[in-house]
Enzyme design. Structure first.
Site, PDB file in Angstrom:
ATOM      1  N   GLU A 163      42.029   7.724   2.085  1.00  0.00           N
ATOM      2  CA  GLU A 163      43.445   7.655   1.732  1.00  0.00           C
ATOM      3  C   GLU A 163      43.784   8.757   0.728  1.00  0.00           C
ATOM      4  O   GLU A 163      43.093   8.922  -0.254  1.00  0.00           O
ATOM      5  CB  GLU A 163      43.752   6.270   1.136  1.00  0.00           C
ATOM      6  N   LYS A 222      37.350  13.887   1.425  1.00  0.00           N
ATOM      7  CA  LYS A 222      38.099  13.149   0.408  1.00  0.00           C
ATOM      8  C   LYS A 222      37.591  13.496  -0.992  1.00  0.00           C
ATOM      9  O   LYS A 222      38.376  13.756  -1.911  1.00  0.00           O
ATOM     10  CB  LYS A 222      37.983  11.637   0.670  1.00  0.00           C
ATOM     11  N   CYS A 278      40.610   7.795  -9.753  1.00  0.00           N
ATOM     12  CA  CYS A 278      39.904   8.553  -8.706  1.00  0.00           C
ATOM     13  C   CYS A 278      39.271   9.869  -9.147  1.00  0.00           C
ATOM     14  O   CYS A 278      38.109  10.112  -8.836  1.00  0.00           O
ATOM     15  CB  CYS A 278      40.853   8.820  -7.556  1.00  0.00           C
TER      16      CYS A 278
HETATM   17  N1  LIG Z   1      44.108   4.160  -6.401  1.00  0.00           N
HETATM   18  C1  LIG Z   1      44.305   5.269  -5.747  1.00  0.00           C
HETATM   19  O1  LIG Z   1      45.227   6.029  -6.025  1.00  0.00           O
HETATM   20  C2  LIG Z   1      43.388   5.657  -4.611  1.00  0.00           C
HETATM   21  C3  LIG Z   1      43.777   6.692  -3.760  1.00  0.00           C
HETATM   22  C4  LIG Z   1      42.947   7.022  -2.705  1.00  0.00           C
HETATM   23  C5  LIG Z   1      41.751   6.348  -2.530  1.00  0.00           C
HETATM   24  N2  LIG Z   1      41.381   5.344  -3.380  1.00  0.00           N
HETATM   25  C6  LIG Z   1      40.132   4.621  -3.130  1.00  0.00           C
HETATM   26  O2  LIG Z   1      40.456   3.389  -2.519  1.00  0.00           O
HETATM   27  C7  LIG Z   1      39.526   2.364  -2.926  1.00  0.00           C
HETATM   28  C8  LIG Z   1      40.277   1.189  -3.502  1.00  0.00           C
HETATM   29  O3  LIG Z   1      40.975   1.635  -4.660  1.00  0.00           O
HETATM   30  P1  LIG Z   1      42.081   0.755  -5.368  1.00  0.00           P
HETATM   31  O4  LIG Z   1      42.712   1.617  -6.394  1.00  0.00           O
HETATM   32  O5  LIG Z   1      42.943   0.120  -4.318  1.00  0.00           O
HETATM   33  O6  LIG Z   1      41.167  -0.372  -6.038  1.00  0.00           O
HETATM   34  P2  LIG Z   1      41.625  -1.753  -6.690  1.00  0.00           P
HETATM   35  O7  LIG Z   1      40.611  -2.083  -7.702  1.00  0.00           O
HETATM   36  O8  LIG Z   1      43.068  -1.677  -7.068  1.00  0.00           O
HETATM   37  O9  LIG Z   1      41.539  -2.803  -5.487  1.00  0.00           O
HETATM   38  C9  LIG Z   1      40.345  -3.191  -4.878  1.00  0.00           C
HETATM   39  C10 LIG Z   1      40.449  -4.671  -4.518  1.00  0.00           C
HETATM   40  O10 LIG Z   1      39.315  -5.029  -3.734  1.00  0.00           O
HETATM   41  C11 LIG Z   1      38.988  -6.388  -4.033  1.00  0.00           C
HETATM   42  N3  LIG Z   1      37.618  -6.687  -3.587  1.00  0.00           N
HETATM   43  C12 LIG Z   1      36.445  -6.218  -4.074  1.00  0.00           C
HETATM   44  N4  LIG Z   1      35.415  -6.711  -3.374  1.00  0.00           N
HETATM   45  C13 LIG Z   1      35.930  -7.512  -2.418  1.00  0.00           C
HETATM   46  C14 LIG Z   1      35.352  -8.296  -1.380  1.00  0.00           C
HETATM   47  N5  LIG Z   1      34.047  -8.321  -1.176  1.00  0.00           N
HETATM   48  N6  LIG Z   1      36.187  -9.005  -0.572  1.00  0.00           N
HETATM   49  C15 LIG Z   1      37.517  -8.971  -0.766  1.00  0.00           C
HETATM   50  N7  LIG Z   1      38.124  -8.235  -1.731  1.00  0.00           N
HETATM   51  C16 LIG Z   1      37.334  -7.510  -2.543  1.00  0.00           C
HETATM   52  C17 LIG Z   1      39.183  -6.475  -5.535  1.00  0.00           C
HETATM   53  O11 LIG Z   1      39.364  -7.817  -5.930  1.00  0.00           O
HETATM   54  C18 LIG Z   1      40.443  -5.620  -5.724  1.00  0.00           C
HETATM   55  O12 LIG Z   1      41.627  -6.400  -5.730  1.00  0.00           O
HETATM   56  C19 LIG Z   1      38.571   3.049  -3.900  1.00  0.00           C
HETATM   57  O13 LIG Z   1      37.438   3.464  -3.192  1.00  0.00           O
HETATM   58  C20 LIG Z   1      39.361   4.253  -4.364  1.00  0.00           C
HETATM   59  O14 LIG Z   1      38.523   5.311  -4.744  1.00  0.00           O
HETATM   60  C21 LIG Z   1      42.197   4.990  -4.414  1.00  0.00           C
END
Ligand SMILES: NC(=O)c1ccc[n+]([C@@H]2O[C@H](COP(=O)([O-])OP(=O)(O)OC[C@H]3O[C@@H](n4cnc5c(N)ncnc54)[C@H](O)[C@@H]3O)[C@@H](O)[C@H]2O)c1
Length: 465
Positions: A163, A222, A278
């Site tokens: 993403e 990414k 990130c």
């Molecule tokens: N935040 C950003 O801007 C962004 C942009 C691009 C990519 N990413 C990537 O996307 C991924 C997610 O990032 P985010 O910011 O959304 O994280 P986040 O911490 O906001 O959300 C992750 C969610 O996953 C849940 N979770 C963890 N283990 C789980 C399981 N086994 N079953 C069900 N739910 C579970 C957690 O409770 C949490 O709510 C990461 O790898 C990050 O690097 C983030």
């Protein structure tokens, strides 16, 4: 090609929530269920008051309001959603490891592995599993091994679909993505899986912007994209330090170099340093991977981007201390902005945390105001550092609800997030109620020099002497 009618997304965070909301909006015939083990978060996604969603993003609450209960669902019933779906996105967090091998650098994949094991356990028919989380190159192989060896002999196709949204502009980024990347195997079923995911995005994006690659290129792209973006920020920030010593002006430099079409004008704003969940995590991960292949020079090169970012934050804090006559103990310093950037309530790795921590070490009395970040979050961020006791953090730092009132008898204001509203404050009144000399340290280059100086402020703007 299999037509997708049901999607499940594991992880209802900053990526899972907005991404799936947009898919639900653009694909009304697809049922999208976002699941999470965090019940509190799911309750917040289901709250009747759309202003209380767990994530603030411009445009998000309108979409959730439109689609929730129709084809967009938020639930803690992870197994049920996996069982129903033909396509499962894994969008869980992949933080930097804080223990064991690779501590402080490698990505912690325990949440990913738990998801894979859960999918293997539950799945009774063929599934397409999509890596949405940012992962080290070759993680798809690990997921495939877990699924194939622990599953119920059903077929899994693994895709990488990183993403690229930026927080604060997530909805716009999703609706008008520069590109979507889909990595998968070149086998017939791998190709069919890639096409099935592409068809989801083709509901609203032109096909030319949907790039298909092999899995490893997609995973690595990414990390590389984030490394390049962060590198640009660190590059301009190192030059801002030089500008402050030489009377050159960083804004003029950014403009001068940005006109070169090979360089381009974007991402050249000097600031107190990048934050967010990130950039740092993904570069550390890149550094770790490079080192694990013995590519030390490659690792050192990228590590420098983080070293420069840390330097920018500490340089900013040091400047506040030295400008306030090398003693800030008991002095009242206002921090405007705690989020790592404007238009988000996300504070992960925010520069404000590091700056506040440095000022608290000197026993300053800090008042924080942020339009979207809760008091609870601010204290949690500070307590997490473990620099001092939670009681001490609460004694020295208070959180204000009213940004103007907070400045009464303050010695200095530090602007650490570029919220638009800070530009429109009545700075004359603020000046009048502060102690003199009144200092403003603008870590986001938000305000106008002449105006601030004519009011009477001692105004410091990053990148200008
Ligand atoms: N935040 C950003 O801007 C962004 C942009 C691009 C990519 N990413 C990537 O996307 C991924 C997610 O990032 P985010 O910011 O959304 O994280 P986040 O911490 O906001 O959300 C992750 C969610 O996953 C849940 N979770 C963890 N283990 C789980 C399981 N086994 N079953 C069900 N739910 C579970 C957690 O409770 C949490 O709510 C990461 O790898 C990050 O690097 C983030």
């Amino acid at each position: 090609m299999k037509k997708i009618t049901k999607i499940c997304c594991i992880g209802a965070g900053y990526v899972g929530g907005p991404t799936m909301s947009v898919i639900a909006k653009q694909c009304p015939e697809i049922k999208v269920t976002v699941v999470d083990i965090n019940k509190n978060r799911i309750d917040q996604w289901n709250t009747a008051n759309l202003d209380e969603l767990p994530i603030y993003e411009p445009g998000l609450k309108e979409i959730v309001g439109e689609r929730r209960g129709k084809n967009l669902f938020f639930s803690t019933e992870v197994d049920k959603a996996i069982d129903e779906a033909e396509m499962i996105f894994i969008s869980v967090n992949t933080p930097t490891k804080i223990y064991g091998k690779g501590k402080g650098q490698a990505a912690d994949l325990k949440f990913i592995e738990l998801c894979a094991r859960n999918i293997a356990k539950v799945a009774k028919d063929d599934k397409i599993v999509v890596e949405k989380s940012t992962l080290p190159v070759r993680t798809a192989q690990t997921i495939q091994n877990i699924l194939d060896n622990t599953g119920n002999s059903v077929k899994f196709d693994i895709l990488s679909n990183p993403e690229f949204l930026a927080e604060g502009t997530a909805i716009d980024d999703l609706l008008n993505a520069d590109r979507v990347l889909i990595g998968g195997n070149d086998t017939p079923s791998g190709q069919a899986a890639k096409d099935a995911l592409s068809a989801v995005y083709e509901h609203w994006l032109p096909k030319e912007r949907i790039l298909q690659t092999n899995v490893w290129s997609s995973e690595l792209s990414k990390l590389v994209a984030n490394a390049f973006l962060a590198q640009r920020v660190s590059s301009i920030n190192t030059i801002s330090a030089l500008c402050e010593k030489t009377d050159a002006n960083i804004q003029e430099i950014s403009r001068a170099i940005g006109f070169d079409s090979r360089i381009g004008p974007k991402f050249l704003n000097a600031s107190v340093g990048f934050g967010g969940s990130c950039f740092q995590k993904d570069i550390l991960n890149l550094v770790y991977i490079a080192r694990s292949y013995g590519l030390n020079e490659v690792a050192d090169y990228w590590e420098q981007v983080i070293i420069a970012n840390d330097y920018q934050k500490s340089r900013f804090a040091d400047n506040i201390i030295s400008s306030l006559y090398n003693t800030i103990s008991g002095k009242k310093i206002i921090i405007y902005g705690w989020a790592f950037k404007k238009d988000t309530n996300d504070t992960r790795e925010s520069a404000a945390i590091a700056v506040a921590d440095a000022l608290l070490e000197e026993q300053a009395e800090i008042i924080v105001y942020d339009p979207k970040v809760s008091e609870e979050r601010i204290y949690a961020d500070l307590d997490y550092l473990n620099t001092r006791s939670p009681e001490e953090n609460r004694r020295l730092l208070k959180v204000a609800k009213n940004p103007m009132e907070a400045t009464q008898n303050a010695h200095a204001i530090a602007i650490l997030t570029e919220w638009d509203e800070f530009k429109n404050y009545d700075w004359k009144t603020i000046y009048n109620q502060m102690l003199k000399p009144a200092f403003v340290f603008d870590g986001r280059r938000l305000l106008d020099n002449d105006t601030m100086e004519s009011i009477g402020f001692n105004y410091y703007k990053i990148g200008q002497s």
